[in-house]
Design an enzyme around this catalytic site. Sequence first.
Site, PDB file in Angstrom:
ATOM      1  N   GLY A  55     159.476  32.546   7.707  1.00 45.50           N
ATOM      2  CA  GLY A  55     158.716  33.491   6.891  1.00 45.50           C
ATOM      3  C   GLY A  55     159.347  34.850   6.688  1.00 45.50           C
ATOM      4  O   GLY A  55     159.062  35.525   5.711  1.00 45.50           O
ATOM      5  N   GLU A 109     158.918  40.259  11.982  1.00 46.19           N
ATOM      6  CA  GLU A 109     158.026  39.153  11.628  1.00 46.19           C
ATOM      7  C   GLU A 109     157.455  39.371  10.234  1.00 46.19           C
ATOM      8  O   GLU A 109     157.281  40.507   9.796  1.00 46.19           O
ATOM      9  CB  GLU A 109     156.853  39.119  12.621  1.00 46.19           C
ATOM     10  CG  GLU A 109     157.110  38.301  13.872  1.00 46.19           C
ATOM     11  CD  GLU A 109     156.875  36.811  13.653  1.00 46.19           C
ATOM     12  OE1 GLU A 109     156.870  36.360  12.495  1.00 46.19           O
ATOM     13  OE2 GLU A 109     156.686  36.110  14.667  1.00 46.19           O
ATOM     14  N   ASP A 110     157.129  38.289   9.578  1.00 44.50           N
ATOM     15  CA  ASP A 110     156.429  38.389   8.305  1.00 44.50           C
ATOM     16  C   ASP A 110     154.962  38.754   8.560  1.00 44.50           C
ATOM     17  O   ASP A 110     154.414  39.643   7.932  1.00 44.50           O
ATOM     18  CB  ASP A 110     156.525  37.079   7.512  1.00 44.50           C
ATOM     19  CG  ASP A 110     156.244  35.846   8.358  1.00 44.50           C
ATOM     20  OD1 ASP A 110     156.061  35.980   9.593  1.00 44.50           O
ATOM     21  OD2 ASP A 110     156.196  34.738   7.807  1.00 44.50           O
ATOM     22  N   ASP A 113     149.283  37.223  13.329  1.00 49.41           N
ATOM     23  CA  ASP A 113     147.908  36.746  13.154  1.00 49.41           C
ATOM     24  C   ASP A 113     147.228  36.769  14.535  1.00 49.41           C
ATOM     25  O   ASP A 113     146.766  37.811  14.974  1.00 49.41           O
ATOM     26  CB  ASP A 113     148.011  35.346  12.521  1.00 49.41           C
ATOM     27  CG  ASP A 113     146.676  34.710  12.183  1.00 49.41           C
ATOM     28  OD1 ASP A 113     145.728  35.437  11.885  1.00 49.41           O
ATOM     29  OD2 ASP A 113     146.581  33.479  12.217  1.00 49.41           O
ATOM     30  N   PHE A 162     143.675  34.067   4.440  1.00 46.48           N
ATOM     31  CA  PHE A 162     144.990  33.460   4.270  1.00 46.48           C
ATOM     32  C   PHE A 162     145.718  34.050   3.060  1.00 46.48           C
ATOM     33  O   PHE A 162     145.135  34.213   1.987  1.00 46.48           O
ATOM     34  CB  PHE A 162     144.849  31.943   4.097  1.00 46.48           C
ATOM     35  CG  PHE A 162     146.134  31.219   4.286  1.00 46.48           C
ATOM     36  CD1 PHE A 162     146.602  30.915   5.564  1.00 46.48           C
ATOM     37  CD2 PHE A 162     146.908  30.849   3.195  1.00 46.48           C
ATOM     38  CE1 PHE A 162     147.807  30.263   5.747  1.00 46.48           C
ATOM     39  CE2 PHE A 162     148.112  30.192   3.361  1.00 46.48           C
ATOM     40  CZ  PHE A 162     148.563  29.897   4.639  1.00 46.48           C
ATOM     41  N   ASP A 169     154.158  30.940   3.330  1.00 45.99           N
ATOM     42  CA  ASP A 169     153.879  29.703   2.603  1.00 45.99           C
ATOM     43  C   ASP A 169     152.476  29.177   2.869  1.00 45.99           C
ATOM     44  O   ASP A 169     151.844  29.520   3.872  1.00 45.99           O
ATOM     45  CB  ASP A 169     154.872  28.614   3.021  1.00 45.99           C
ATOM     46  CG  ASP A 169     154.593  28.088   4.421  1.00 45.99           C
ATOM     47  OD1 ASP A 169     154.513  28.910   5.366  1.00 45.99           O
ATOM     48  OD2 ASP A 169     154.425  26.864   4.581  1.00 45.99           O
ATOM     49  N   ARG A 175     156.623  30.530  -0.836  1.00 40.13           N
ATOM     50  CA  ARG A 175     157.508  31.510  -0.174  1.00 40.13           C
ATOM     51  C   ARG A 175     158.299  32.338  -1.176  1.00 40.13           C
ATOM     52  O   ARG A 175     158.688  33.469  -0.897  1.00 40.13           O
ATOM     53  CB  ARG A 175     158.520  30.800   0.740  1.00 40.13           C
ATOM     54  CG  ARG A 175     157.905  30.119   1.946  1.00 40.13           C
ATOM     55  CD  ARG A 175     159.014  29.785   2.947  1.00 40.13           C
ATOM     56  NE  ARG A 175     158.606  28.803   3.942  1.00 40.13           N
ATOM     57  CZ  ARG A 175     157.940  29.091   5.057  1.00 40.13           C
ATOM     58  NH1 ARG A 175     157.590  30.327   5.311  1.00 40.13           N
ATOM     59  NH2 ARG A 175     157.618  28.133   5.915  1.00 40.13           N
TER      60      ARG A 175
HETATM   61  P1  IMP Z   1     150.365  33.947  15.124  1.00 43.09           P
HETATM   62  O1  IMP Z   1     148.974  33.375  15.103  1.00 43.09           O
HETATM   63  O2  IMP Z   1     150.358  35.450  15.186  1.00 43.09           O
HETATM   64  O3  IMP Z   1     151.193  33.325  16.227  1.00 43.09           O
HETATM   65  O4  IMP Z   1     151.036  33.545  13.749  1.00 43.09           O
HETATM   66  C1  IMP Z   1     151.553  32.260  13.613  1.00 43.09           C
HETATM   67  C2  IMP Z   1     152.110  31.972  12.270  1.00 43.09           C
HETATM   68  O5  IMP Z   1     151.045  31.583  11.431  1.00 43.09           O
HETATM   69  C3  IMP Z   1     152.804  33.056  11.494  1.00 43.09           C
HETATM   70  O6  IMP Z   1     154.147  33.279  11.872  1.00 43.09           O
HETATM   71  C4  IMP Z   1     152.739  32.491  10.094  1.00 43.09           C
HETATM   72  O7  IMP Z   1     153.777  31.553   9.917  1.00 43.09           O
HETATM   73  C5  IMP Z   1     151.416  31.764  10.109  1.00 43.09           C
HETATM   74  N1  IMP Z   1     150.370  32.545   9.423  1.00 43.09           N
HETATM   75  C6  IMP Z   1     149.374  33.266   9.955  1.00 43.09           C
HETATM   76  N2  IMP Z   1     148.579  33.803   9.009  1.00 43.09           N
HETATM   77  C7  IMP Z   1     149.115  33.382   7.828  1.00 43.09           C
HETATM   78  C8  IMP Z   1     148.746  33.593   6.446  1.00 43.09           C
HETATM   79  O8  IMP Z   1     147.765  34.285   6.094  1.00 43.09           O
HETATM   80  N3  IMP Z   1     149.532  33.001   5.519  1.00 43.09           N
HETATM   81  C9  IMP Z   1     150.612  32.234   5.849  1.00 43.09           C
HETATM   82  N4  IMP Z   1     150.994  32.008   7.105  1.00 43.09           N
HETATM   83  C10 IMP Z   1     150.241  32.576   8.099  1.00 43.09           C
HETATM   84 MG    MG Z   2     156.237  33.579  10.975  1.00 48.84          MG
END
Ligand code: IMP
Ligand code: MG
Length: 185
Positions: A55, A109-110, A113, A162, A169, A175
């Site tokens: 991402g 990081e992109d 979450d 989302f 993606d 993407r």
């Molecule tokens: P984490 O929950 O912070 O570990 O995030 C895990 C991964 O979930 C991120 O790196 C993204 O790849 C994906 N992700 C979380 N929220 C979104 C979103 O709103 N759109 C797309 N990918 C997401």
């Molecule tokens: Mg990511």
Amino acid sequence: MQNQYVRKTVIQIHDKHFVPFITAEEIDEVIDRMARQAQEDLKDEVPVFIGVLNGSFMVVSDFVKKYTEPCEVSFVKLASYEGMTTTSEVKQLIGLNQNLEGRSVVVIEDIVDTGNTVAELKKIFEGHNLKQLKIATLFFKPEAYTKDIKLDYVGFEIPDKFIVGYGLDYDGLGRNLPQVYQLKE
Ligand code: IMP
Ligand code: MG
């Protein structure tokens, strides 16, 4: 020539509809601010910027173009595989082929979450005897965040909905969008 997605207000990816949320111009301005903050903090270092694939490829590209002092750029991928027992999921970093001892590392990081990914990355990098570890993320969902790890450079705080585009993606697609779209209610 405009990307096919840019002209349309509502776009469809797979089974879902998305509406424009953040423009390419807004993203550009925010990344500029993040890069200037990092540069101020790290002016006496040669930092290693490490993007987390897939991402982050767009944000890293734009971020480092705005960082005008010497720096290194690298990418890693976090892969998960099942451990010896079915319940233990082990995270492994792929692509780190460099000694980071004593270095100032900025993970880019992109999106953050739940924070699980950031927590895993922090745990892994703690074993590398860094001088310092900083975390940068373009998007942050505070309502979903379950960790107390400090995020040093945050682009946009966004609601727990989302989004796709600019590297992010939905099931493999979206993407390449230069702007960011949010899931339509
Ligand atoms: P984490 O929950 O912070 O570990 O995030 C895990 C991964 O979930 C991120 O790196 C993204 O790849 C994906 N992700 C979380 N929220 C979104 C979103 O709103 N759109 C797309 N990918 C997401
Ligand atoms: Mg990511």
